[in-house]
Enzyme design. Structure first.
Site, short mmCIF file in Angstrom:
data_model
loop_
_atom_site.label_atom_id
_atom_site.label_comp_id
_atom_site.label_asym_id
_atom_site.label_seq_id
_atom_site.Cartn_x
_atom_site.Cartn_y
_atom_site.Cartn_z
N GLY A 1 0.84 -1.20 0.00
CA GLY A 1 0.00 0.00 0.00
C GLY A 1 0.87 1.26 0.00
CB ALA B 1 -3.81 -6.45 5.67
CB THR C 1 -10.56 -13.70 -3.97
OG1 THR C 1 -10.30 -13.84 -5.37
CG2 THR C 1 -9.90 -14.88 -3.28
CE1 TYR D 1 -5.30 -13.23 -2.98
CE2 TYR D 1 -6.47 -13.92 -4.96
CZ TYR D 1 -6.35 -13.07 -3.88
OH TYR D 1 -7.26 -12.06 -3.70
CG PHE E 1 -16.38 -12.37 -9.53
CD1 PHE E 1 -16.91 -12.64 -8.27
CD2 PHE E 1 -16.34 -13.41 -10.44
CE1 PHE E 1 -17.40 -13.91 -7.93
CE2 PHE E 1 -16.83 -14.68 -10.12
CZ PHE E 1 -17.36 -14.92 -8.87
CG HIS F 1 -4.76 -6.57 -11.50
ND1 HIS F 1 -3.82 -6.40 -10.52
CD2 HIS F 1 -5.55 -7.59 -11.09
CE1 HIS F 1 -4.04 -7.27 -9.55
NE2 HIS F 1 -5.08 -8.01 -9.87
CG LEU F 2 -6.91 -6.33 -19.34
CD1 LEU F 2 -5.75 -6.67 -20.26
CD2 LEU F 2 -8.18 -7.07 -19.77
NE ARG G 1 -2.64 -14.17 -16.19
CZ ARG G 1 -3.15 -13.07 -15.63
NH1 ARG G 1 -2.44 -11.96 -15.57
NH2 ARG G 1 -4.36 -13.06 -15.15
O1 GDU Z 1 -1.27 -8.11 -19.63
C1 GDU Z 1 -2.32 -8.75 -19.49
C2 GDU Z 1 -2.94 -8.93 -18.23
C3 GDU Z 1 -4.10 -9.68 -18.19
N1 GDU Z 1 -4.63 -10.22 -19.31
C4 GDU Z 1 -5.86 -11.00 -19.24
O2 GDU Z 1 -6.87 -10.18 -18.71
C5 GDU Z 1 -7.77 -10.92 -17.91
C6 GDU Z 1 -7.84 -10.29 -16.54
O3 GDU Z 1 -6.57 -10.46 -15.91
P1 GDU Z 1 -6.21 -9.75 -14.53
O4 GDU Z 1 -4.81 -10.16 -14.19
O5 GDU Z 1 -6.53 -8.30 -14.62
O6 GDU Z 1 -7.24 -10.38 -13.54
P2 GDU Z 1 -7.47 -11.92 -13.14
O7 GDU Z 1 -8.82 -12.28 -13.67
O8 GDU Z 1 -6.36 -12.79 -13.45
O9 GDU Z 1 -7.43 -11.71 -11.58
C7 GDU Z 1 -8.53 -11.61 -10.77
O10 GDU Z 1 -8.86 -12.90 -10.32
C8 GDU Z 1 -7.80 -13.54 -9.63
C9 GDU Z 1 -8.28 -14.92 -9.29
O11 GDU Z 1 -8.56 -15.66 -10.43
C10 GDU Z 1 -7.42 -12.74 -8.40
O12 GDU Z 1 -8.50 -12.71 -7.49
C11 GDU Z 1 -7.03 -11.34 -8.81
O13 GDU Z 1 -6.73 -10.54 -7.69
C12 GDU Z 1 -8.18 -10.71 -9.60
O14 GDU Z 1 -7.83 -9.44 -10.06
C13 GDU Z 1 -7.23 -12.35 -17.88
O15 GDU Z 1 -7.93 -13.10 -18.84
C14 GDU Z 1 -5.77 -12.20 -18.32
O16 GDU Z 1 -5.27 -13.31 -19.01
C15 GDU Z 1 -4.03 -10.05 -20.54
O17 GDU Z 1 -4.50 -10.55 -21.57
N2 GDU Z 1 -2.90 -9.30 -20.60
#
Ligand code: GDU
Length: 326
Positions: free
Chosen positions: A41, A75, A118, A142, A170, A188-189, A280
């Site tokens: 943080g 946290a 989560t 996680y 989500f 994150h995306l 991924r």
């Molecule tokens: O550079 C990137 C980053 C992400 N993605 C895609 O975008 C989507 C979202 O990805 P994020 O990493 O933003 O989020 P996640 O769905 O992987 O993660 C979420 O779900 C996870 C559990 O599955 C955890 O809870 C996490 O904290 C929460 O943000 C996924 O399909 C990922 O493959 C891309 O294509 N390119």
């Protein structure tokens, strides 16, 4: 202003979700103390008007002096990839830390807890939308640690009458005023695509375009962080002694990676180059919530469900960060 202001401990209140929820709690008239070790943080994330204690969750006993009414526990270590590489860190921080927090709450007589759980507790879903009755089979440490904490909380409710609500998020996105998403490193995306728009990255990697989805890219349920915050205030009011209520929080609709990128193009006016990458590891094709229980039990309904609004708020926040803060 609330008619029953409460004294609240917010662990992780300098992080993304904790800071936004803290700001909402203060706006509702509650008294907030943030406990955060600033490992992920930021000091500026502590909401204006909150007291701040720099420390770990394991230090909660030093803060909980008998005057607190409830704890909101954010946290945690929360990077899926890191949890695979360093699982012990996740069991220590998430499970060990929460165990000590629960001890401290019991010893100081705090009877109410709202916990940040989560969608990762479910793992690869058998069907969507995902309800709280779905099988919980996390695919990474996680999710496993968050699920273990949910089990620990259930035990406290049954044995000692704790009133607890676990909120299973989500894909949290967007920003609320000065409080937004800022992970280092970012994975994150939405923040990554915004970094491309800012010229800080050349292109966005699309992880897999051969999924069984309409455009071949993964579907996720993006929920605005301010809607998420409102669910926490409702959970605080509705928590019932001896019950562990678990509620999913999502919009109930999935957006693909391509739709997110197209939305960022529209909002920012930047062309956003893409590069195709392999899938991924551990990414389910689609994660979409049923938030029916949150509606029925908490009276919660998300109101900022348009992806354009979510991306626009995240973009305003990203632009507000100075070069050195990025
Ligand atoms: O550079 C990137 C980053 C992400 N993605 C895609 O975008 C989507 C979202 O990805 P994020 O990493 O933003 O989020 P996640 O769905 O992987 O993660 C979420 O779900 C996870 C559990 O599955 C955890 O809870 C996490 O904290 C929460 O943000 C996924 O399909 C990922 O493959 C891309 O294509 N390119």
């Amino acid at each position: 202003m609330k008619n029953n202001p409460r004294k609240l401990l917010v662990t992780g209140g300098a992080g993304y979700v904790g800071s936004v929820v803290g700001a909402h709690l203060l706006a509702a008239g509650h008294q907030v103390t943030v406990l955060d070790d600033l490992s992920t943080g930021f000091r500026e994330g502590v909401p204006d008007g909150a007291d701040f204690v720099e420390g770990r969750v394991q230090d909660a006993a030093k803060v909980l002096d008998g005057s607190y009414d409830a704890v909101l526990h954010f946290a945690a270590s929360s990077q899926v990839g890191e949890s695979v590489a360093d699982p012990a860190k996740y069991w220590h921080n998430n499970v060990g830390g929460t165990l000590e927090l629960l001890d401290a709450m019991r010893e100081s007589g705090v009877g109410t807890l709202v916990f940040s759980s989560t969608a990762a507790t479910y793992g690869e879903p058998a069907s969507i939308p995902i309800t709280e009755d779905a099988v919980t089979a996390p695919t990474n440490p996680y999710g496993a640690t968050k699920l273990a904490v949910d089990h620990m909380i259930s035990g406290e409710c049954a044995a000692h009458g704790l009133a607890a609500v676990s909120l299973r998020y989500f894909n949290v996105a967007g920003a609320y005023g000065a409080y937004g998403e800022r992970h280092q490193p970012e994975s994150h995306l939405i923040p990554l695509v915004l970094q491309v728009a800012q010229g800080r990255r050349d292109a966005i990697a699309v992880f897999g375009d051969d999924y069984p989805t309409p455009d071949g890219t993964c579907l996720r349920d993006y929920i605005h962080v301010a809607d998420l915050a409102e669910a926490h205030l409702l959970a605080l009011d509705r928590a019932t002694a001896g019950e562990h209520l678990i509620c999913n929080l999502g919009n109930g609709s999935g957006f693909s990676v391509r739709e997110v990128i197209d939305t960022v193009r529209r909002v920012t006016g930047h062309p956003i180059p893409e590069t195709a990458r392999p899938r991924r590891a551990g990414d389910p094709a689609a994660l979409v919530a049923s938030a029916q229980r949150a509606h029925d039990r908490l009276g919660w309904r998300p109101t900022r469900t348009d992806l354009t609004d979510i991306v626009r708020d995240a973009w305003t926040f990203a632009q507000s960060l100075g070069e050195d803060a990025r």
